[in-house]
Scaffold this motif. Structure first.
Motif, PDB file in Angstrom:
ATOM      1  N   VAL A 124       7.943  16.961  32.406  1.00 14.19           N
ATOM      2  CA  VAL A 124       7.599  18.180  31.670  1.00 14.19           C
ATOM      3  C   VAL A 124       8.840  19.070  31.645  1.00 14.19           C
ATOM      4  O   VAL A 124       9.389  19.399  32.693  1.00 14.19           O
ATOM      5  CB  VAL A 124       6.438  18.924  32.361  1.00 14.19           C
ATOM      6  CG1 VAL A 124       6.150  20.253  31.661  1.00 14.19           C
ATOM      7  CG2 VAL A 124       5.179  18.054  32.388  1.00 14.19           C
ATOM      8  N   PHE A 125       9.292  19.406  30.453  1.00 11.46           N
ATOM      9  CA  PHE A 125      10.454  20.297  30.338  1.00 11.46           C
ATOM     10  C   PHE A 125       9.990  21.749  30.237  1.00 11.46           C
ATOM     11  O   PHE A 125       8.860  22.043  29.842  1.00 11.46           O
ATOM     12  CB  PHE A 125      11.320  19.945  29.109  1.00 11.46           C
ATOM     13  CG  PHE A 125      10.611  20.138  27.783  1.00 11.46           C
ATOM     14  CD1 PHE A 125      10.485  21.403  27.202  1.00 11.46           C
ATOM     15  CD2 PHE A 125      10.068  19.052  27.105  1.00 11.46           C
ATOM     16  CE1 PHE A 125       9.838  21.587  25.995  1.00 11.46           C
ATOM     17  CE2 PHE A 125       9.410  19.224  25.888  1.00 11.46           C
ATOM     18  CZ  PHE A 125       9.297  20.496  25.341  1.00 11.46           C
ATOM     19  N   MET A 166       1.836  22.831  22.893  1.00  6.39           N
ATOM     20  CA  MET A 166       2.580  22.513  21.669  1.00  6.39           C
ATOM     21  C   MET A 166       2.270  21.117  21.125  1.00  6.39           C
ATOM     22  O   MET A 166       2.250  20.909  19.919  1.00  6.39           O
ATOM     23  CB  MET A 166       4.083  22.598  21.980  1.00  6.39           C
ATOM     24  CG  MET A 166       4.798  23.555  21.098  1.00  6.39           C
ATOM     25  SD  MET A 166       6.560  23.617  21.373  1.00  6.39           S
ATOM     26  CE  MET A 166       6.948  22.600  22.738  1.00  6.39           C
ATOM     27  N   HIS A 167       2.015  20.168  22.031  1.00  7.20           N
ATOM     28  CA  HIS A 167       1.751  18.804  21.529  1.00  7.20           C
ATOM     29  C   HIS A 167       0.383  18.711  20.846  1.00  7.20           C
ATOM     30  O   HIS A 167       0.089  17.699  20.209  1.00  7.20           O
ATOM     31  CB  HIS A 167       1.924  17.746  22.633  1.00  7.20           C
ATOM     32  CG  HIS A 167       1.008  17.878  23.803  1.00  7.20           C
ATOM     33  ND1 HIS A 167       1.374  18.481  24.979  1.00  7.20           N
ATOM     34  CD2 HIS A 167      -0.275  17.484  23.981  1.00  7.20           C
ATOM     35  CE1 HIS A 167       0.370  18.443  25.838  1.00  7.20           C
ATOM     36  NE2 HIS A 167      -0.653  17.851  25.251  1.00  7.20           N
ATOM     37  N   LEU A 223       8.738  27.720  26.759  1.00  9.61           N
ATOM     38  CA  LEU A 223       7.779  26.683  26.380  1.00  9.61           C
ATOM     39  C   LEU A 223       7.875  25.509  27.345  1.00  9.61           C
ATOM     40  O   LEU A 223       8.975  24.979  27.570  1.00  9.61           O
ATOM     41  CB  LEU A 223       8.102  26.147  24.971  1.00  9.61           C
ATOM     42  CG  LEU A 223       8.210  27.162  23.840  1.00  9.61           C
ATOM     43  CD1 LEU A 223       8.730  26.475  22.571  1.00  9.61           C
ATOM     44  CD2 LEU A 223       6.840  27.789  23.592  1.00  9.61           C
ATOM     45  N   ALA A 224       6.750  25.105  27.879  1.00 15.87           N
ATOM     46  CA  ALA A 224       6.720  23.904  28.722  1.00 15.87           C
ATOM     47  C   ALA A 224       5.883  22.848  28.015  1.00 15.87           C
ATOM     48  O   ALA A 224       4.790  23.146  27.506  1.00 15.87           O
ATOM     49  CB  ALA A 224       6.114  24.233  30.078  1.00 15.87           C
ATOM     50  N   ASP A 225       6.420  21.648  27.956  1.00 15.59           N
ATOM     51  CA  ASP A 225       5.649  20.554  27.353  1.00 15.59           C
ATOM     52  C   ASP A 225       6.258  19.226  27.792  1.00 15.59           C
ATOM     53  O   ASP A 225       7.255  19.204  28.523  1.00 15.59           O
ATOM     54  CB  ASP A 225       5.586  20.677  25.824  1.00 15.59           C
ATOM     55  CG  ASP A 225       4.254  20.174  25.281  1.00 15.59           C
ATOM     56  OD1 ASP A 225       3.933  18.993  25.509  1.00 15.59           O
ATOM     57  OD2 ASP A 225       3.521  20.955  24.649  1.00 15.59           O
ATOM     58  N   LEU A 226       5.664  18.167  27.326  1.00 17.17           N
ATOM     59  CA  LEU A 226       6.091  16.828  27.742  1.00 17.17           C
ATOM     60  C   LEU A 226       7.371  16.393  27.054  1.00 17.17           C
ATOM     61  O   LEU A 226       7.537  16.602  25.845  1.00 17.17           O
ATOM     62  CB  LEU A 226       5.010  15.810  27.381  1.00 17.17           C
ATOM     63  CG  LEU A 226       3.683  15.914  28.131  1.00 17.17           C
ATOM     64  CD1 LEU A 226       2.604  15.147  27.380  1.00 17.17           C
ATOM     65  CD2 LEU A 226       3.849  15.387  29.552  1.00 17.17           C
ATOM     66  N   ASP A 227       8.259  15.769  27.803  1.00 18.13           N
ATOM     67  CA  ASP A 227       9.308  14.984  27.159  1.00 18.13           C
ATOM     68  C   ASP A 227       8.638  13.795  26.470  1.00 18.13           C
ATOM     69  O   ASP A 227       7.510  13.404  26.835  1.00 18.13           O
ATOM     70  CB  ASP A 227      10.310  14.474  28.206  1.00 18.13           C
ATOM     71  CG  ASP A 227      11.305  15.543  28.623  1.00 18.13           C
ATOM     72  OD1 ASP A 227      11.941  16.141  27.737  1.00 18.13           O
ATOM     73  OD2 ASP A 227      11.442  15.781  29.845  1.00 18.13           O
ATOM     74  N   THR A 228       9.349  13.224  25.486  1.00 16.70           N
ATOM     75  CA  THR A 228       8.777  12.094  24.750  1.00 16.70           C
ATOM     76  C   THR A 228       8.213  11.047  25.714  1.00 16.70           C
ATOM     77  O   THR A 228       8.880  10.649  26.669  1.00 16.70           O
ATOM     78  CB  THR A 228       9.870  11.441  23.868  1.00 16.70           C
ATOM     79  OG1 THR A 228      10.334  12.424  22.959  1.00 16.70           O
ATOM     80  CG2 THR A 228       9.307  10.265  23.085  1.00 16.70           C
ATOM     81  N   PHE A 238       8.115  15.544  23.184  1.00 13.71           N
ATOM     82  CA  PHE A 238       9.159  16.035  22.261  1.00 13.71           C
ATOM     83  C   PHE A 238      10.528  15.568  22.736  1.00 13.71           C
ATOM     84  O   PHE A 238      10.776  15.472  23.949  1.00 13.71           O
ATOM     85  CB  PHE A 238       9.149  17.574  22.231  1.00 13.71           C
ATOM     86  CG  PHE A 238       7.876  18.138  21.668  1.00 13.71           C
ATOM     87  CD1 PHE A 238       7.746  18.360  20.304  1.00 13.71           C
ATOM     88  CD2 PHE A 238       6.793  18.398  22.487  1.00 13.71           C
ATOM     89  CE1 PHE A 238       6.563  18.857  19.767  1.00 13.71           C
ATOM     90  CE2 PHE A 238       5.601  18.894  21.977  1.00 13.71           C
ATOM     91  CZ  PHE A 238       5.495  19.117  20.611  1.00 13.71           C
ATOM     92  N   GLU A 239      11.415  15.326  21.753  1.00 13.12           N
ATOM     93  CA  GLU A 239      12.837  15.097  22.053  1.00 13.12           C
ATOM     94  C   GLU A 239      13.482  16.462  22.206  1.00 13.12           C
ATOM     95  O   GLU A 239      13.379  17.313  21.304  1.00 13.12           O
ATOM     96  CB  GLU A 239      13.497  14.337  20.899  1.00 13.12           C
ATOM     97  CG  GLU A 239      13.092  12.888  20.795  1.00 13.12           C
ATOM     98  CD  GLU A 239      13.569  12.047  21.982  1.00 13.12           C
ATOM     99  OE1 GLU A 239      14.646  12.341  22.534  1.00 13.12           O
ATOM    100  OE2 GLU A 239      12.840  11.111  22.347  1.00 13.12           O
TER     101      GLU A 239
END
Ligand code: SAM
Length: 153
Positions: free
Chosen positions: A145-146, A63-64, A88-93, A111-112
């Motif tokens: 990673v959330f 997603m990033h 969806l898994a991606d980085l926290d800010t 992402f926030e």
């Protein structure tokens, strides 16, 4: 590439793997766990949707790399049947140090969670739940990673 698809494969009939990189899709298609079960599609669904609907969409760390998060989540919503799930898994800010400066196509420094939740709810998702799935440790920094799971209304 394809690690999560390989885990999911025993529980599903078919997998459609979408990426804008032919090389990444070739690596995925070569996984023994996915043989005969995966269709690969080299396409940017924010520009060109698929003519298909699914019971589950999963995405990890992609997603990033997509500039327009709103349109991406809208597409996910359009491609899911009512009651279907999104994961969806991606980085926290993060502070922008996760990728080296010369890596192209990084549009978001994570992402926030509450902002992403607002987009998900606007695009027709409910039961939005977050957990911290993983922490990437590199060069003495920790990047969370959330995993967010949501249900299409
Ligand atoms: C960091 S990799 C993650 C790959 C895989 N999900 C994993 O966890 O191993 C990011 C992926 O996003 C893909 N990507 C970048 N922009 C994209 C887009 N607009 N649509 C689909 N995939 C895209 C890249 O080609 C790359 O395969």
């Amino acid at each position: 590439m394809g690690l999560i698809s390989a885990y999911v494969a025993p529980w599903v009939n078919n997998i459609v793997a979408v990426d804008t990189s032919e090389a990444m899709l070739s690596k995925l298609a070569a996984k023994p766990a996915l043989r005969g079960k995966v269709e690969v599609v080299c396409q940017d669904i924010t520009d060109q949707p698929l003519d298909a609907q699914f019971d589950l969409i999963i995405s990890a760390m992609a997603m990033h790399h997509v500039q327009d998060t709103d349109t991406l989540i809208q597409r996910f919503s359009e491609h899911l049947r009512p009651g279907a799930m999104l994961a969806l898994a991606d980085l926290d800010t993060e502070d922008g140090s996760f990728h080296p400066d010369d890596v192209k196509g990084v549009f978001h420094h994570g992402f926030e969670r509450d902002q992403l939740q607002a987009i998900l709810e606007k695009q027709g998702f409910g039961n939005v739940r977050y957990l911290t799935a993983h922490t990437v440790n590199k060069e003495e920094k920790a990047y969370r990673v959330f995993l967010v799971i949501a249900r299409k209304r």
